[in-house]
Design a protein around this motif. Structure first.
Motif, mmCIF file in Angstrom:
data_model
loop_
_atom_site.group_PDB
_atom_site.id
_atom_site.type_symbol
_atom_site.label_atom_id
_atom_site.label_comp_id
_atom_site.label_asym_id
_atom_site.label_seq_id
_atom_site.Cartn_x
_atom_site.Cartn_y
_atom_site.Cartn_z
ATOM 1 N N SER A 1 26.099 -36.051 -14.837
ATOM 2 C CA SER A 1 25.078 -36.312 -15.847
ATOM 3 C C SER A 1 24.452 -37.686 -15.692
ATOM 4 O O SER A 1 23.490 -38.018 -16.385
ATOM 5 N N ASN A 2 25.014 -38.480 -14.778
ATOM 6 C CA ASN A 2 24.587 -39.877 -14.652
ATOM 7 C C ASN A 2 24.682 -40.578 -16.005
ATOM 8 O O ASN A 2 23.738 -41.221 -16.478
ATOM 9 N N LEU B 1 23.842 -28.653 -24.388
ATOM 10 C CA LEU B 1 23.340 -27.501 -25.121
ATOM 11 C C LEU B 1 22.487 -26.678 -24.169
ATOM 12 O O LEU B 1 21.538 -27.190 -23.570
ATOM 13 N N ASN B 2 22.856 -25.405 -24.046
ATOM 14 C CA ASN B 2 22.112 -24.514 -23.156
ATOM 15 C C ASN B 2 22.041 -25.071 -21.738
ATOM 16 O O ASN B 2 21.009 -24.996 -21.081
ATOM 17 N N GLY B 3 23.143 -25.621 -21.296
ATOM 18 C CA GLY B 3 23.227 -26.121 -19.936
ATOM 19 C C GLY B 3 22.589 -27.468 -19.709
ATOM 20 O O GLY B 3 22.636 -28.005 -18.596
ATOM 21 N N GLU B 4 22.013 -28.022 -20.772
ATOM 22 C CA GLU B 4 21.304 -29.282 -20.602
ATOM 23 C C GLU B 4 22.046 -30.422 -21.285
ATOM 24 O O GLU B 4 22.509 -30.273 -22.422
ATOM 25 N N PHE B 5 22.143 -31.543 -20.603
ATOM 26 C CA PHE B 5 22.820 -32.694 -21.180
ATOM 27 C C PHE B 5 21.988 -33.268 -22.327
ATOM 28 O O PHE B 5 20.797 -33.527 -22.177
ATOM 29 N N VAL B 6 22.625 -33.455 -23.446
ATOM 30 C CA VAL B 6 21.932 -33.867 -24.655
ATOM 31 C C VAL B 6 22.240 -35.333 -24.984
ATOM 32 O O VAL B 6 21.392 -36.059 -25.507
ATOM 33 N N LEU C 1 24.234 -37.337 -30.722
ATOM 34 C CA LEU C 1 24.555 -36.143 -31.514
ATOM 35 C C LEU C 1 24.542 -36.473 -33.009
ATOM 36 O O LEU C 1 24.049 -35.699 -33.831
ATOM 37 N N LEU C 2 25.067 -37.639 -33.336
ATOM 38 C CA LEU C 2 25.063 -38.049 -34.745
ATOM 39 C C LEU C 2 23.637 -38.208 -35.255
ATOM 40 O O LEU C 2 23.293 -37.786 -36.358
ATOM 41 N N GLN C 3 22.797 -38.790 -34.423
ATOM 42 C CA GLN C 3 21.395 -38.970 -34.797
ATOM 43 C C GLN C 3 20.726 -37.613 -35.018
ATOM 44 O O GLN C 3 19.999 -37.416 -35.992
ATOM 45 N N MET C 4 20.981 -36.689 -34.103
ATOM 46 C CA MET C 4 20.402 -35.351 -34.217
ATOM 47 C C MET C 4 20.895 -34.651 -35.472
ATOM 48 O O MET C 4 20.175 -33.910 -36.131
#
Lengths: 137, 157
Positions: B104-105, B114-119, B125-128
């Motif tokens: 993910s660097n 999420l859905n294979g994508e690094f979030v 995550l807390l912000q989201m």
């Protein structure tokens, strides 16, 4: 020097957390903290930079500079997603993150966002980590 | 939305005792541990993050997180009632621990996909969670956030 303010979030701290005093005891800023500060200033020209050494709250020896929380306020973050903003911070601190810094909590805000909520948050209590691999990020 | 989310966020910020407190086993969570199978290679990790809709890399397990930041991720997902996610414990596997950072660097754990994508990590995550984005992203994955039901209850009063 401990720059973060003790926020009202203190009331939320429960369990065995001990608030890091970082290098505040001696009043001197450690070399890692100084490097982080310098690099972020150079890379992002922040309006506000609040940095707190939180190592004291984790399972590492006293005087460590391994866990930090930083609030960076910069207009360079305008239009960037949170992920992009965090990556900018990581890039600036690549050496530290590949080295001694084990954890970095980031609040990356634009000046307008900071004005809405000018607080350096508190981190969750340490849950012990991996004592076997202590010191390995 | 903001009222119930704020309350939920405040509860979260009390940094609940976490699953280690007992009784927080969530059915459907696969604490896959080192099921990554000596995995550090990009191909293996790519397959791993795409295998499930929600994938997290933690220090510890959802039942017993060993890091406050990893615990925060577990608690947030719990608040949203996201039950069926894959959780991998990097403490079980040094190759996985380094491999996922290279993949993910991104230099730290926890990591959320999420859905294979690094979030992002715990902060993002807390912000989201606080700004409502997480509810939306889960919805796109066909996951109905429990917080929506809480909001409905609020609205109907």
């Amino acid at each position: 020097m401990l720059t973060g303010r003790l926020v009202s979030g203190l009331v939320y701290l429960a369990g065995r957390v001990c608030l890091s005093q970082g290098s505040a005891g001696s009043g001197a800023m450690g070399p890692v903290e100084a490097a982080i500060r310098t690099k972020l200033e150079q890379a992002l020209s922040p309006e506000v930079l609040e940095l707190r050494n939180e190592s004291g709250g984790h399972a590492v020896p006293p005087g460590s500079e391994t866990h930090f929380r930083v609030a960076v306020v910069s207009s360079r973050f305008e239009g960037l997603s949170p992920l992009q903003r965090h990556r900018l911070v990581h890039t600036a601190l690549a050496e530290e993150l590949a080295g001694p810094v084990h954890a970095l909590a980031i609040q990356a805000r634009t000046p307008a966002q900071w004005r809405e909520n000018p607080e350096l948050d508190t981190s969750p209590p340490c849950l012990g980590g991996s004592k076997k691999t202590r010191g390995t990020p | 939305m903001s009222g119930s989310l704020r309350r939920a966020a405040a509860a979260l910020l009390r940094w609940g005792r976490g699953a280690g407190g007992g009784g927080f086993w969530v059915p459907g969570v696969r604490a896959a541990g080192s099921g990554a199978g000596g995995g550090g290679s990009a191909e293996q990790l790519d397959a791993l993050v795409k295998k499930d809709k929600v994938v997290v890399f933690l220090k510890g397990t959802p039942e017993q997180p060993q890091c406050g930041f990893s615990n925060a991720v577990v608690q947030i997902l719990r608040l949203h009632g996201a039950r069926d996610y894959a959780a991998y414990n990097v403490l079980d596997d040094p190759e996985l621990r380094q491999g996922i950072k290279d993949y993910s660097n991104w230099p730290t754990i926890p990591q959320v996909y999420l859905n294979g994508e690094f979030v992002g990590g715990c902060d993002i995550l807390l912000q989201m969670h606080q700004n409502g984005d997480l509810v939306e992203e889960l919805k796109k994955l066909g996951i109905h956030s429990a917080l929506l039901d809480e909001k409905k209850d609020q609205d109907s009063k």
